[in-house]
Design an enzyme around this catalytic site. Structure first.
Site, PDB file in Angstrom:
ATOM      1  N   ASP A 189      43.791  49.580  54.692  1.00  0.00           N
ATOM      2  CA  ASP A 189      42.771  50.363  53.994  1.00  0.00           C
ATOM      3  C   ASP A 189      43.229  50.700  52.570  1.00  0.00           C
ATOM      4  OD1 ASP A 189      41.205  50.664  56.506  1.00  0.00           O
ATOM      5  OD2 ASP A 189      42.931  51.860  57.098  1.00  0.00           O
ATOM      6  N   HIS A 217      42.259  55.552  60.891  1.00  0.00           N
ATOM      7  CA  HIS A 217      41.893  54.177  60.547  1.00  0.00           C
ATOM      8  C   HIS A 217      40.553  53.889  61.233  1.00  0.00           C
ATOM      9  CE1 HIS A 217      42.014  49.959  59.718  1.00  0.00           C
ATOM     10  NE2 HIS A 217      42.059  49.638  60.999  1.00  0.00           N
TER      11      HIS A 217
END
Length: 360
Positions: A189, A217
């Site tokens: 990410d 996440h």
């Protein structure tokens, strides 16, 4: 009369020097003990993309010999053997051995780094609790195997979703492994956020620094640019578009995995494998001076997050240790986003603990 083939002295000297350099390099490699790297779910897409990157030195460095431990379930045994064959055929100078396993305890023997890619994915029509119960079972078993068989200083990165909560389950069930040695992957990410800012500003991604991924996440994660820079200039000034940064930028990073699945019909294995290497490399070899990365780590209460959750923070690394970056000012809207992703992690944790209790 045919003249004998005589190698000019200068060429011979250069060749000899080259051999000496190569010999010195090989000797240098073999001064280091090979480190054992476990990849679970190794026959899958991420394992296929990750194994050669580890073998070439992207994870632990170009001077570190490696022995790969590849683990998967029995039905994937043939695919696992095919991967082993390809790695042998790659003739990687750093790769001292490739071992395949379908038994988790044997696979964990003496490993120094464990990359936990294997897990149970949610399928159509399945309830969250059903998926969580299956992952609880998988990560309980893997935690016990790591605790009993791995190196005492094993470094663990959990990739399989729900990554934060799978890491929490692992930490709860492997009490002798230091909690700071159990992490989850949010570097993917983080890299996605760097890439979006680089594209938007027309900059090389190497000069984009200090974005942050807070929390889970998942689609509640918070990609934060408020402390980041592009070539030393604040990201908000470099982009000069708060509407984009507060809107499309965040949702693009949050939903990038789904967008890639939609585009290619398969998950983002290549970028995930690269992110795993980035995560472990920075952890083991250190983050560059003046910059940080994002890692899912066991919370110590920093920024008001509940202790014990596996939460993504900005961290710096040195000497094989990570440390949460402290003292960053958090504005009101950002603080609310931190709380939203924390609440989701609390919900996931409670569901996982319920599944654990029901197993007893």
């Amino acid at each position: 009369m045919t003249k004998p083939n005589v190698v000019p002295l200068a060429v011979a000297a250069a060749f000899g020097a080259g051999l000496a350099i190569c010999s010195k390099y090989v000797l240098k490699l073999h001064k280091k003990k090979a480190l054992r790297v476990l990849i679970t779910g190794a026959a899958g897409q991420i394992g296929y993309a990750l194994a050669p990157q580890v073998a070439v030195g992207s994870m632990l460095g170009a001077d570190q010999p490696i022995i790969l431990h590849l683990l998967d379930v029995e039905p994937a045994k043939n695919a696992l053997e095919g991967l082993r064959m390809e790695l042998v055929d790659g003739a990687y100078p750093l790769l001292e051995g490739v071992l395949t396993f379908t038994d988790v305890a044997a696979a964990c023997k003496d490993v120094d780094v464990a990359v936990m890619v294997g897990g149970y994915p949610r399928k159509a029509g399945e309830e969250r609790k059903d998926v969580m119960a299956k992952n609880v079972s998988i990560y309980q078993q893997q935690a016990s195997a790591l605790e009993a068989n791995a190196s005492k200083d094993v470094k663990v990165v959990v990739v399989a979703n729900p990554a934060n909560t799978n890491a929490l389950i692992l930490a709860e069930n492997a009490p002798s492994i230091p909690r700071e040695n159990i992490t989850c992957l949010t570097r993917l990410d983080h890299n996605r956020a760097l890439g979006q800012v680089a594209e938007r500003t027309g900059s090389h991604v190497g000069i984009v620094k200090n974005v942050i991924i807070w929390g889970n996440h998942s689609s509640t994660q918070y990609p934060d640019v408020n402390h980041g820079t592009v070539g030393g200039k604040p990201i908000r000034s470099a982009v000069n578009d708060d509407t984009w940064l507060n809107g499309d930028f965040i949702t693009t990073v949050q939903q990038r995995g789904a967008a890639i699945i939609k585009a290619r019909g398969l998950s983002s294995a290549l970028s995930a494998a690269n992110a795993v290497c980035n995560h472990v490399r920075d952890w083991v070899r250190g983050t560059p001076g003046g910059s940080w990365t994002s890692m899912g780590v066991v919370s110590d209460g920093s920024y008001g997050v509940q202790r014990g959750l596996v939460y993504s923070y900005p961290v710096t690394c040195a000497g094989g240790k990570w440390k949460v970056v402290q003292g960053l000012p958090i504005d009101g809207p950002s603080r609310e986003r931190l709380r939203v992703t924390e609440a989701e992690l609390v919900e996931e944790r409670d569901l996982a603990l319920q599944c654990l209790a029901e197993k007893k």
